[in-house]
Design an enzyme around this catalytic site. Structure first.
Site, PDB file in Angstrom:
ATOM      1  N   SER A 183       0.934  -1.285  -0.198  1.00 29.38           N
ATOM      2  CA  SER A 183      -0.105   0.025   0.019  1.00 29.38           C
ATOM      3  C   SER A 183       0.845   1.274  -0.115  1.00 29.38           C
ATOM      4  CB  SER A 183      -0.814   0.070   1.325  1.00 29.38           C
ATOM      5  OG  SER A 183      -1.319   1.113   1.579  1.00 29.38           O
ATOM      6  N   TYR A 195      -1.951  -1.345  10.527  1.00 23.86           N
ATOM      7  CA  TYR A 195      -1.939  -1.585   9.228  1.00 23.86           C
ATOM      8  C   TYR A 195      -0.813  -0.896   8.510  1.00 23.86           C
ATOM      9  CZ  TYR A 195      -3.949  -1.596   4.752  1.00 23.86           C
ATOM     10  OH  TYR A 195      -4.149  -1.975   3.345  1.00 23.86           O
TER      11      TYR A 195
END
Ligand SMILES: *[C@@H]1O[C@H](CO)[C@@H](O)[C@H](O)[C@H]1NC(C)=O
Ligand SMILES: *[C@@H]1O[C@H](CO)[C@@H](O)[C@H](O)[C@H]1NC(C)=O
Length: 338
Positions: A183, A195
């Site tokens: 990401s 995350y």
């Protein structure tokens, strides 16, 4: 008065500078064209190749499974839920196989890889797409306990590592490819929780894997999507989980943020996600397909205009500037303690 010698020198200089400029432009154009030709070169024999994809219930995994199925690949699509698997099967050709996989459960991974091994036989596995991931709990670091971190790290990082380690023998046999979904949050830590950590971890794991396995003909690509409309960015789920974290905070901590903080935070986050999230998931699956079908897959793919034009450039800038931009995106606490 201009002498003949001066004029000759002048003309010579003009011609020379034109030549230098033209060669520079030609060189850039030729480099771009040869890069484009190299980048468009495809491998063949899709119908002889197996691809194993995790996280196919929805989002990128679901779309790329159908996309590769349509191109003739033998797709083995791992889903977390029975419903996800059944819905995908209904949309795909009979060639596509689904299986149930929980990437945080070693026994489940072992069973899945056994299935993949039987399917691919002596050919080996051409592609592994580590796509499964979750975002929650995500939010201010102080609101988390250590379990909130492990919940995300177990899926997004340890899951990727374990699935990859178990499938490496099959990939080696086919001199295949690993495609890991990281990401832009693997380049910029914009928020707290597991995350960003997990995605930084996926970047590092992929870099070492690529350097170690190049000797065996295995290629490793990293996908760095910006913001897309998937379960990972689903606003109501993120909001519900944030309110759970907030509700369990001691009064003292809540007061240090101010009683309106949670609502302002959710509003700001809703606003940013609303603007940023692209519904066009095919930008990401295009990268996955390129990584699996190009003769020369790229090491890193950024997907989405926000990633290409904003987040990735920002990731190269100094930390103080990144801090400034990051702090613009979310509200500041207003301490209400006496
Ligand atoms: C996945 O496996 C873990 C570890 O065995 C378990 O705690 C978790 O509940 C499982 N998740 C699902 C959705 O089945
Ligand atoms: C945030 O977005 C979700 C989903 O669109 C919506 O249900 C919720 O009411 C919004 N919350 C705020 C505080 O704007």
């Amino acid at each position: 008065m201009v002498s003949a010698v001066n004029l000759t020198t002048y003309l010579f200089e003009v011609i020379l500078s034109h030549l230098v400029l033209t060669s520079a432009v030609l060189l850039v154009a030729l480099t771009a064209i040869s890069w484009y030709i190299r980048d468009s070169h495809k491998v063949g024999g899709f119908s002889q190749k197996h691809v194993f994809i995790t996280g196919c219930d929805s989002g990128f995994g679901n779309l790329v499974a159908r996309q590769l199925d349509g191109k003739g690949f033998h797709v083995i699509a791992a889903c977390l839920t029975e419903k996800g698997a059944a819905d995908l099967s209904a949309l795909a050709s009979p060639r596509l196989k689904t299986l149930l996989l929980n990437v945080t459960d070693s026994e489940s991974i072992r069973r899945a890889v056994e299935f993949v091994s039987r399917e691919v036989g002596e050919r080996g596995l051409w592609g592994l797409v580590n796509n499964a991931g979750r975002s929650t709990p995500i939010g201010p670091t102080e609101w988390m306990d250590v379990n909130d971190f492990t919940k995300v790290l177990d899926v997004n990082l340890m899951g990727v590592i374990e699935v990859t380690l178990q499938t490496l023998p099959l990939l080696k046999k086919a001199q295949g490819r690993v495609v890991n979904v990281a990401s832009i949050l693997g380049r910029l830590s914009l928020t707290g929780g597991g995350y960003c950590l997990s995605k930084y971890g996926v970047e590092a794991f992929s870099d070492s894997l690529r350097r170690n396995m190049v000797h065996f003909g295995i290629k490793v690509s990293i996908i760095e999507p910006g913001f897309f409309k998937t379960a990972v960015t689903q606003r109501d789920l993120i909001e519900a989980d944030l309110r759970r974290l907030w509700a369990r905070l001691p009064q003292e901590v809540k007061a240090s943020y101010g009683h309106t903080y949670i609502d302002n935070y959710v509003k700001a986050q809703n606003f940013s996600l609303g603007i940023l999230c692209s519904p066009d998931l095919s930008k990401v699956t295009w990268c996955m397909e390129h990584a699996l079908t190009a003769c020369f897959p790229r090491t890193r793919y950024s997907a989405g205009w926000d990633a290409k034009l904003f987040w990735i450039p920002l990731s190269y800038l100094p930390s103080f500037f990144q801090d400034f931009v990051t702090n613009l995106l979310l509200p500041s606490p207003k301490d209400e303690r006496m």
